[in-house]
Scaffold this motif. Structure first.
Motif, PDB file in Angstrom:
ATOM      1  N   GLY A 150      48.434  41.021  53.796  1.00 36.62           N
ATOM      2  CA  GLY A 150      47.651  40.068  53.040  1.00 36.62           C
ATOM      3  C   GLY A 150      47.840  40.151  51.537  1.00 36.62           C
ATOM      4  N   ILE A 151      48.737  41.016  51.070  1.00 35.04           N
ATOM      5  CA  ILE A 151      48.999  41.134  49.629  1.00 35.04           C
ATOM      6  C   ILE A 151      50.009  40.070  49.204  1.00 35.04           C
ATOM      7  CG2 ILE A 151      50.015  42.601  47.834  1.00 35.04           C
ATOM      8  CD1 ILE A 151      48.932  45.027  49.319  1.00 35.04           C
ATOM      9  N   ARG A 152      49.688  39.354  48.152  1.00 32.53           N
ATOM     10  CA  ARG A 152      50.650  38.436  47.540  1.00 32.53           C
ATOM     11  C   ARG A 152      51.486  39.261  46.564  1.00 32.53           C
ATOM     12  NH1 ARG A 152      49.337  32.954  48.222  1.00 32.53           N
ATOM     13  NH2 ARG A 152      47.250  32.606  49.073  1.00 32.53           N
ATOM     14  N   LEU A 153      52.760  39.443  46.868  1.00 37.29           N
ATOM     15  CA  LEU A 153      53.644  40.280  46.064  1.00 37.29           C
ATOM     16  C   LEU A 153      54.604  39.404  45.276  1.00 37.29           C
ATOM     17  CD1 LEU A 153      54.667  43.107  45.279  1.00 37.29           C
ATOM     18  CD2 LEU A 153      56.151  43.025  47.312  1.00 37.29           C
ATOM     19  N   ILE A 154      54.563  39.541  43.956  1.00 39.87           N
ATOM     20  CA  ILE A 154      55.398  38.728  43.065  1.00 39.87           C
ATOM     21  C   ILE A 154      56.193  39.671  42.169  1.00 39.87           C
ATOM     22  CG2 ILE A 154      55.396  36.929  41.289  1.00 39.87           C
ATOM     23  CD1 ILE A 154      52.596  36.118  42.413  1.00 39.87           C
ATOM     24  N   LYS A 155      57.510  39.463  42.074  1.00 41.14           N
ATOM     25  CA  LYS A 155      58.387  40.397  41.370  1.00 41.14           C
ATOM     26  C   LYS A 155      59.125  39.685  40.233  1.00 41.14           C
ATOM     27  CE  LYS A 155      60.792  41.523  45.038  1.00 41.14           C
ATOM     28  NZ  LYS A 155      61.547  42.141  46.149  1.00 41.14           N
ATOM     29  N   TYR A 156      58.985  40.234  39.024  1.00 38.84           N
ATOM     30  CA  TYR A 156      59.649  39.669  37.844  1.00 38.84           C
ATOM     31  C   TYR A 156      60.630  40.677  37.253  1.00 38.84           C
ATOM     32  CZ  TYR A 156      56.287  35.833  37.761  1.00 38.84           C
ATOM     33  OH  TYR A 156      55.538  34.728  38.087  1.00 38.84           O
ATOM     34  N   TRP A 157      61.779  40.145  36.870  1.00 40.02           N
ATOM     35  CA  TRP A 157      62.766  40.931  36.128  1.00 40.02           C
ATOM     36  C   TRP A 157      62.953  40.271  34.762  1.00 40.02           C
ATOM     37  CZ3 TRP A 157      65.516  45.432  36.865  1.00 40.02           C
ATOM     38  CH2 TRP A 157      66.517  45.685  35.911  1.00 40.02           C
ATOM     39  N   TYR A 195      52.717  55.198  45.271  1.00 40.10           N
ATOM     40  CA  TYR A 195      52.379  53.847  44.841  1.00 40.10           C
ATOM     41  C   TYR A 195      51.276  53.222  45.702  1.00 40.10           C
ATOM     42  CZ  TYR A 195      56.621  54.130  42.045  1.00 40.10           C
ATOM     43  OH  TYR A 195      57.568  54.514  41.131  1.00 40.10           O
ATOM     44  N   VAL A 196      51.174  53.671  46.942  1.00 36.66           N
ATOM     45  CA  VAL A 196      50.239  53.051  47.887  1.00 36.66           C
ATOM     46  C   VAL A 196      48.788  53.089  47.403  1.00 36.66           C
ATOM     47  CG1 VAL A 196      49.263  53.247  50.217  1.00 36.66           C
ATOM     48  CG2 VAL A 196      51.743  53.367  49.880  1.00 36.66           C
ATOM     49  N   PRO A 197      48.282  54.215  46.841  1.00 36.92           N
ATOM     50  CA  PRO A 197      46.874  54.218  46.400  1.00 36.92           C
ATOM     51  C   PRO A 197      46.565  53.200  45.303  1.00 36.92           C
ATOM     52  CG  PRO A 197      47.728  56.466  46.538  1.00 36.92           C
ATOM     53  CD  PRO A 197      48.901  55.547  46.667  1.00 36.92           C
ATOM     54  N   HIS A 198      47.589  52.704  44.627  1.00 34.74           N
ATOM     55  CA  HIS A 198      47.380  51.780  43.520  1.00 34.74           C
ATOM     56  C   HIS A 198      47.482  50.318  43.936  1.00 34.74           C
ATOM     57  CE1 HIS A 198      47.493  55.146  40.698  1.00 34.74           C
ATOM     58  NE2 HIS A 198      48.540  55.586  41.377  1.00 34.74           N
ATOM     59  N   LEU A 199      47.777  50.065  45.201  1.00 38.13           N
ATOM     60  CA  LEU A 199      47.881  48.685  45.670  1.00 38.13           C
ATOM     61  C   LEU A 199      46.516  48.005  45.616  1.00 38.13           C
ATOM     62  CD1 LEU A 199      50.248  49.306  48.704  1.00 38.13           C
ATOM     63  CD2 LEU A 199      50.843  48.099  46.588  1.00 38.13           C
ATOM     64  N   PRO A 200      46.487  46.683  45.494  1.00 37.08           N
ATOM     65  CA  PRO A 200      45.205  45.990  45.327  1.00 37.08           C
ATOM     66  C   PRO A 200      44.362  45.986  46.588  1.00 37.08           C
ATOM     67  CG  PRO A 200      46.989  44.408  45.543  1.00 37.08           C
ATOM     68  CD  PRO A 200      47.634  45.755  45.441  1.00 37.08           C
ATOM     69  N   SER A 201      43.066  46.135  46.394  1.00 34.52           N
ATOM     70  CA  SER A 201      42.087  45.873  47.441  1.00 34.52           C
ATOM     71  C   SER A 201      41.647  44.417  47.316  1.00 34.52           C
ATOM     72  CB  SER A 201      40.894  46.816  47.290  1.00 34.52           C
ATOM     73  OG  SER A 201      41.302  48.169  47.382  1.00 34.52           O
ATOM     74  N   HIS A 216      36.338  35.771  44.096  1.00 40.42           N
ATOM     75  CA  HIS A 216      35.516  34.988  45.020  1.00 40.42           C
ATOM     76  C   HIS A 216      36.070  35.016  46.441  1.00 40.42           C
ATOM     77  CE1 HIS A 216      32.833  31.768  46.352  1.00 40.42           C
ATOM     78  NE2 HIS A 216      33.887  31.114  46.808  1.00 40.42           N
ATOM     79  N   THR A 217      37.394  34.943  46.570  1.00 41.09           N
ATOM     80  CA  THR A 217      38.022  34.837  47.890  1.00 41.09           C
ATOM     81  C   THR A 217      38.423  36.185  48.474  1.00 41.09           C
ATOM     82  OG1 THR A 217      40.210  34.546  46.890  1.00 41.09           O
ATOM     83  CG2 THR A 217      38.915  32.534  47.349  1.00 41.09           C
ATOM     84  N   GLY A 218      38.446  37.241  47.649  1.00 43.78           N
ATOM     85  CA  GLY A 218      38.900  38.543  48.147  1.00 43.78           C
ATOM     86  C   GLY A 218      40.406  38.639  48.265  1.00 43.78           C
ATOM     87  N   GLU A 219      41.123  37.779  47.566  1.00 45.57           N
ATOM     88  CA  GLU A 219      42.588  37.825  47.589  1.00 45.57           C
ATOM     89  C   GLU A 219      43.098  39.136  46.996  1.00 45.57           C
ATOM     90  OE1 GLU A 219      45.215  35.795  48.459  1.00 45.57           O
ATOM     91  OE2 GLU A 219      43.915  34.365  49.499  1.00 45.57           O
ATOM     92  N   LYS A 220      44.311  39.500  47.388  1.00 38.58           N
ATOM     93  CA  LYS A 220      44.969  40.707  46.887  1.00 38.58           C
ATOM     94  C   LYS A 220      46.311  40.308  46.287  1.00 38.58           C
ATOM     95  CE  LYS A 220      44.625  42.389  51.036  1.00 38.58           C
ATOM     96  NZ  LYS A 220      44.723  43.270  52.238  1.00 38.58           N
ATOM     97  N   ILE A 221      46.480  40.562  44.990  1.00 40.55           N
ATOM     98  CA  ILE A 221      47.702  40.156  44.297  1.00 40.55           C
ATOM     99  C   ILE A 221      48.324  41.363  43.606  1.00 40.55           C
ATOM    100  CG2 ILE A 221      48.671  38.707  42.464  1.00 40.55           C
ATOM    101  CD1 ILE A 221      46.443  36.714  43.012  1.00 40.55           C
ATOM    102  N   ALA A 222      49.600  41.576  43.847  1.00 39.62           N
ATOM    103  CA  ALA A 222      50.363  42.625  43.168  1.00 39.62           C
ATOM    104  C   ALA A 222      51.547  41.976  42.469  1.00 39.62           C
ATOM    105  CB  ALA A 222      50.846  43.683  44.162  1.00 39.62           C
TER     106      ALA A 222
END
Length: 302
Positions: free
Chosen positions: A179-186, A126-132, A72-78
Motif C-alpha cells: 500500500g506504499i506509493r513509492l516515487i523515485k527521483y534522480w 531502512y524498513v523502520p523508516h518506511l511510512p505508516s 485524512h485517508t491514511g495513505e502511505k507515501i515514500a
C-alpha cells in the motif's frame, strides 16, 4: 478571512521568502568575484525571484492539500531522492517540507551503517523508516547507496552489489503491494555544474559543512558514478516504481518541476474542514500575573 486579508497574507509570505533568499545571497561574501561571474555566466536564464517564489508558494499550497489528504485517508507515501553530490536534492526536500507538518511529512537521511547494521539484511535498516498510514517520508538518499556510493567507493563487494540488484525490484514490489506509493527521483547535473557547485561550497564558510572527503572523491570518480547510475536505471526501473529524472542544472526550475511532478503522481483531493472561529478569552479578575526573574529572560541584543 476576507479577500483583502488573503492578499495581505500572500504579500507577507512573499516578503518572507524574499527575505530568506536575500539572506542566502548574503551568505556568499567569501566567493571570489571571478567565481561569481563564472557561475552567473553559466546560468543566464534562471527564473527571476518574483516568478520563482510565486510559483513555489502555489505549489506549497498544493502540498498542504496533499498533506491533509494523506492524513485524512491514511495513505502511505515514500519519495526517494537520489543523484550526484551537490545535485540539489536537499534544496527540493527543504522546499517540500518548509510549510508542512513534521508529524505528517518527515525526512530520512541515514548516516553510514553501524557495525551491527552491516551484519543485517541490507534493507533492514531502512524498513523502520518506511511510512505508516497518514505519513509522507522523504528519503534523502536511500537503499540505492549500495548501487551508487558503496559500489563506486568499494564499500560493497561485487557480489553484494549483484545481490542488491536481484533483490531491489522485488523489495520495492513488496512495498507497493503493502500500500506504499513509492516515487523515485534522480537529480541530474552536468560535470561542469557539479564542479562549480563544489567550488562554491569550498569558498562559502556557511556551506563548507556540505563538502565531505567522500564528495571530493566523487569528482575523481565521475565516470564510475555514471556507469553505476546507468546500471541502476537499467535494473531497477520497474513499472511499479519507475525512476524519474529531474534536470537540475537550474536549481529553481528543478525544485518547481519536481514538486509539480510529485503532486501529479498522487490522486489527492481537497479535504473539507470545519470553519474555525477563535473563542473569546476567559479573564479572571482575581488573577495577577507574576513577574518572571530577570535571569530567565533572553537578552534583547537585536
Amino acid at each position: 478571512m476576507t479577500h483583502l486579508d488573503g492578499m495581505d497574507w500572500i504579500q507577507a509570505e512573499l516578503q518572507d521568502s524574499f527575505d530568506e533568499d536575500f539572506e542566502l545571497e548574503l551568505s556568499e561574501p567569501a566567493l571570489s568575484l571571478e567565481l561569481r561571474k563564472l557561475y552567473k555566466r553559466r546560468h543566464p536564464e534562471t527564473l527571476d525571484r518574483n516568478t520563482y517564489f510565486r510559483a513555489l508558494l502555489k505549489l506549497q499550497a498544493e502540498l498542504i492539500k496533499l498533506q491533509d489528504w494523506v492524513e485524512h485517508t491514511g495513505e502511505k507515501i515514500a519519495v526517494i531522492f537520489e543523484g550526484r553530490d551537490a545535485a540539489g536534492k536537499g534544496g527540493v526536500i527543504k522546499r517540500i517540507t518548509q510549510r508542512l507538518n513534521p508529524r505528517v511529512c518527515r525526512v530520512v537521511a541515514l548516516s553510514k551503517p553501524t557495525e551491527r547494521e552491516r551484519t543485517q539484511w541490507y534493507f533492514q535498516r531502512y524498513v523502520p523508516h518506511l511510512p505508516s498510514g497518514g505519513e509522507i517520508v522523504l528519503f534523502d538518499r536511500s537503499w540505492y547507496n549500495r548501487s551508487g556510493v558503496e559500489r563506486v567507493m568499494g564499500f560493497a563487494t561485487p557480489e553484494q552489489v549483484e545481490q542488491f540488484f536481484q533483490d531491489v525490484p522485488e523489495f520495492e514490489r513488496m512495498l507497493v503491494r503493502s500500500g506504499i506509493r513509492l516515487i523515485k527521483y534522480w537529480f541530474s547535473i552536468t560535470d561542469e555544474e557539479q564542479q562549480l557547485r563544489f567550488l562554491i561550497r569550498i569558498h562559502d564558510p556557511l556551506k563548507q559543512w556540505k563538502l565531505s572527503p567522500m564528495d571530493l572523491q566523487s569528482r575523481v570518480r565521475w565516470e564510475a558514478y555514471t556507469k553505476a547510475k546507468e546500471e541502476t536505471f537499467a535494473r531497477s526501473n520497474i513499472p511499479e516504481a519507475p525512476w524519474y529524472v529531474v534536470e537540475a542544472n537550474d536549481k529553481k526550475r528543478a525544485r518547481l518541476n519536481c514538486i509539480h511532478h510529485l503532486l501529479e503522481q498522487i490522486p489527492y483531493t481537497e479535504v473539507e474542514h470545519e470553519s474555525i472561529s477563535l473563542p473569546d478569552r476567559v479573564f479572571d479578575p482575581n488573577y495577577e500575573r507574576s513577574t518572571l526573574p530577570a535571569e530567565l529572560m533572553v537578552p534583547q541584543r537585536y
